[in-house]
Design an enzyme around this catalytic site. Structure first.
Site, mmCIF file in Angstrom:
data_model
loop_
_atom_site.group_PDB
_atom_site.id
_atom_site.type_symbol
_atom_site.label_atom_id
_atom_site.label_comp_id
_atom_site.label_asym_id
_atom_site.label_seq_id
_atom_site.Cartn_x
_atom_site.Cartn_y
_atom_site.Cartn_z
ATOM 1 C CE LYS A 276 36.028 4.190 -2.656
ATOM 2 N NZ LYS A 276 35.750 5.615 -2.482
ATOM 3 C CE1 TYR B 147 26.925 2.185 1.784
ATOM 4 C CE2 TYR B 147 27.576 0.182 0.625
ATOM 5 C CZ TYR B 147 27.477 1.556 0.692
ATOM 6 O OH TYR B 147 27.921 2.314 -0.372
ATOM 7 C CG HIS C 120 23.932 11.199 1.289
ATOM 8 N ND1 HIS C 120 23.488 9.931 1.028
ATOM 9 C CD2 HIS C 120 22.906 12.034 0.967
ATOM 10 C CE1 HIS C 120 22.236 9.990 0.578
ATOM 11 N NE2 HIS C 120 21.859 11.261 0.532
ATOM 12 C CE1 TYR D 74 30.200 6.261 0.778
ATOM 13 C CE2 TYR D 74 30.449 3.881 0.849
ATOM 14 C CZ TYR D 74 29.696 4.987 0.555
ATOM 15 O OH TYR D 74 28.438 4.844 0.006
ATOM 16 N N PRO E 93 30.632 -3.284 -6.560
ATOM 17 C CG PRO E 93 28.435 -3.343 -7.300
ATOM 18 C CD PRO E 93 29.706 -4.097 -7.330
#
Ligand code: FAS
Ligand code: PHB
Length: 400
Positions: free
Chosen positions: A299, A204, A75, A393, A295
């Site tokens: 990570k 998200y 991704h 990220y 979460p």
């Protein structure tokens, strides 16, 4: 009591313990891994799903990425959604990096298959695990095997890879550990669904009802999460209620959420937790045994494997080459990355989740809502702000 010897005793056959055993074996160091659950349980336990580039490179360098390279989904970004708007963050454009969807269950299967084919001492379904004599140069690992036989293993070193609820962190000397902890007033209800994902990359979403995340496991299987109260009973969430709430939070004009049979559902509490130091004498902690992150930043698994890459090098130097400097620096070397991941996970969580209890403190929730929406607008309009999110990220500092 059967008495044995090994160089490294490893408690826990999660990703951390299994990868450590493999990396040590590559350097000719033998280990014994003891695991309280069954192999089937460990392979089926639904957890993480997203790997940083550095984690993929680490697994590839260890010869463990065959299936990952075939089946992993790369991704190049994520979507952030709020106030009915969906914005894409392009990691390749921002930081020239990407992430990979490949479930923790698959990593565990690959690691167990590799360790088993290598004839590793990997014992499932053990009970009564104990560690002792940690201040000596011959620490002891004791356990009862699945047949009821008691074992005592003399080790050069013991690695506590036994997760947040394990026995190794509590075995550290009283007064040694400094613990920093934060509990969040919400949890994640997660589902695994037999339906193709309705999105190409993760969504998200901050919604007034609470956070929602659309992730995936493959082109055929979706993984989705809902923010729920911290003590939520999964029995209060029949499948049609889950899909209705996911639709309500995630849908934007012109986009629909595909539904399908739910294969698994569970509620996971959320906390930030860091214990230091991660070493006492001949006991070393790695992964969730030493730290837990919410979460939201994807990570937890990546941090566990990053610890192991540092620990493996330290133990090879200590046990094989009698050089202690890497082992002496182990905890400090890990803590920089641990706190960066802990901060980022808290930041993502605080930006996207709605603190419950709005009725009692409407002013506080209005302030929280406006701060969150301002942060989200900033991250989706400023290249500098978006770059910060992308850099963290994708993994900062880059693992290798
Ligand atoms: P683990 O907890 O995976 O493994 C520890 C092992 O030690 C377990 O198999 C346990 O059975 C064993 N053990 C414990 N006590 C023992 C004893 N006394 N004797 C022998 N064995 C013992 N991370 C993400 O990045 N994204 C997510 O979405 C995500 N979701 C999660 C959901 C849940 C419910 C949980 C608990 C964690 C989640 N995580 C997520 C974090 C997770 O992926 C961890 O970071 C990862 O499993 C860490 O791996 P380990 O450190 O190996 O610990
Ligand atoms: C998952 O796919 O399980 C997942 C992905 C990203 C997260 C958390 C969980 O931040």
């Amino acid at each position: 009591m059967t008495r044995e010897r090994t160089q490294v005793g490893i408690v826990g056959a999660g990703p951390a313990g299994l990868l450590l055993s493999h990396l040590l074996a590559l350097a000719g160091i033998d280990s014994v891994v003891v695991e309280s659950r069954s192999r089937a349980y460990c392979e089926a336990r639904q957890r993480a799903g997203l790997l940083e580039e550095g984690t993929v490179r680490l697994l590839r360098a260890a010869g463990l990425a065959g299936r990952l390279d075939r089946e992993g989904l790369e991704h190049g970004g994520i979507y952030l959604q709020f106030s009915g708007e969906r914005h894409h963050l392009d990691f390749r454009d921002l930081v020239g990096r990407a992430v990979t969807i490949y479930a923790q269950t698959e990593i565990v299967k690959d690691l167990i298959a590799e360790r088993t084919s290598a004839g590793a001492a990997l014992h499932f379904d053990v009970s009564g695990t104990e560690v002792a004599d940690l201040g000596t140069d011959r620490p002891l690992l004791r356990y009862t095997d699945a047949s009821g036989n008691r074992h005592e293993v003399g080790c050069d070193v013991i690695a506590g890879c036994d997760g947040f609820h394990g026995i190794c962190r509590p075995a550290m000397p009283d007064g040694l550990l400094t613990v920093a902890e934060r509990a969040y007033p919400y949890a994640w209800l997660g589902i695994l669904a037999d339906v193709p994902p309705s999105t190409d990359e993760l969504i998200y979403c901050r919604h007034p009802n609470g956070f929602a995340l659309h992730s995936m496991r493959s082109p055929e299987v979706s993984r989705l999460y809902l923010q729920v109260p911290p003590d939520e009973d999964i029995e209060d969430w029949p499948d049609d209620r889950i899909w209705a709430e996911l639709r309500h939070r995630l849908e934007v004009p012109g986009w629909e959420l595909e539904e399908g049979p739910i294969l698994e559902k569970s509620v996971t509490p959320m906390r930030s937790f860091v214990a230091a130091p991660m070493r006492s004498g001949r006991l070393f902690l790695a992964g969730d045994a030493a730290h837990i992150v919410p979460p939201t930043g994807a990570k937890g698994l990546n941090l566990a494997l990053a610890d192991v890459s540092v620990l493996a090098a330290a133990l090879i130097a200590l046990v094989r080459d009698s050089r202690s400097e890497l082992a002496d620096a182990y905890s400090e070397t890990c803590q920089n990355r641990v706190w960066r991941a802990t901060h980022f996970s808290w930041w993502m969580t605080s930006m996207l989740h709605v603190t419950p209890g709005g009725d009692e403190m409407p002013d506080r929730n209005e302030m929280e809502a406006q701060l969150q929406l301002s942060q989200l607008r900033y991250v989706t309009t400023s290249r500098a702000a978006a770059t910060t999110l992308a850099e963290n990220y994708c993994g900062y500092p880059p693992l290798c």
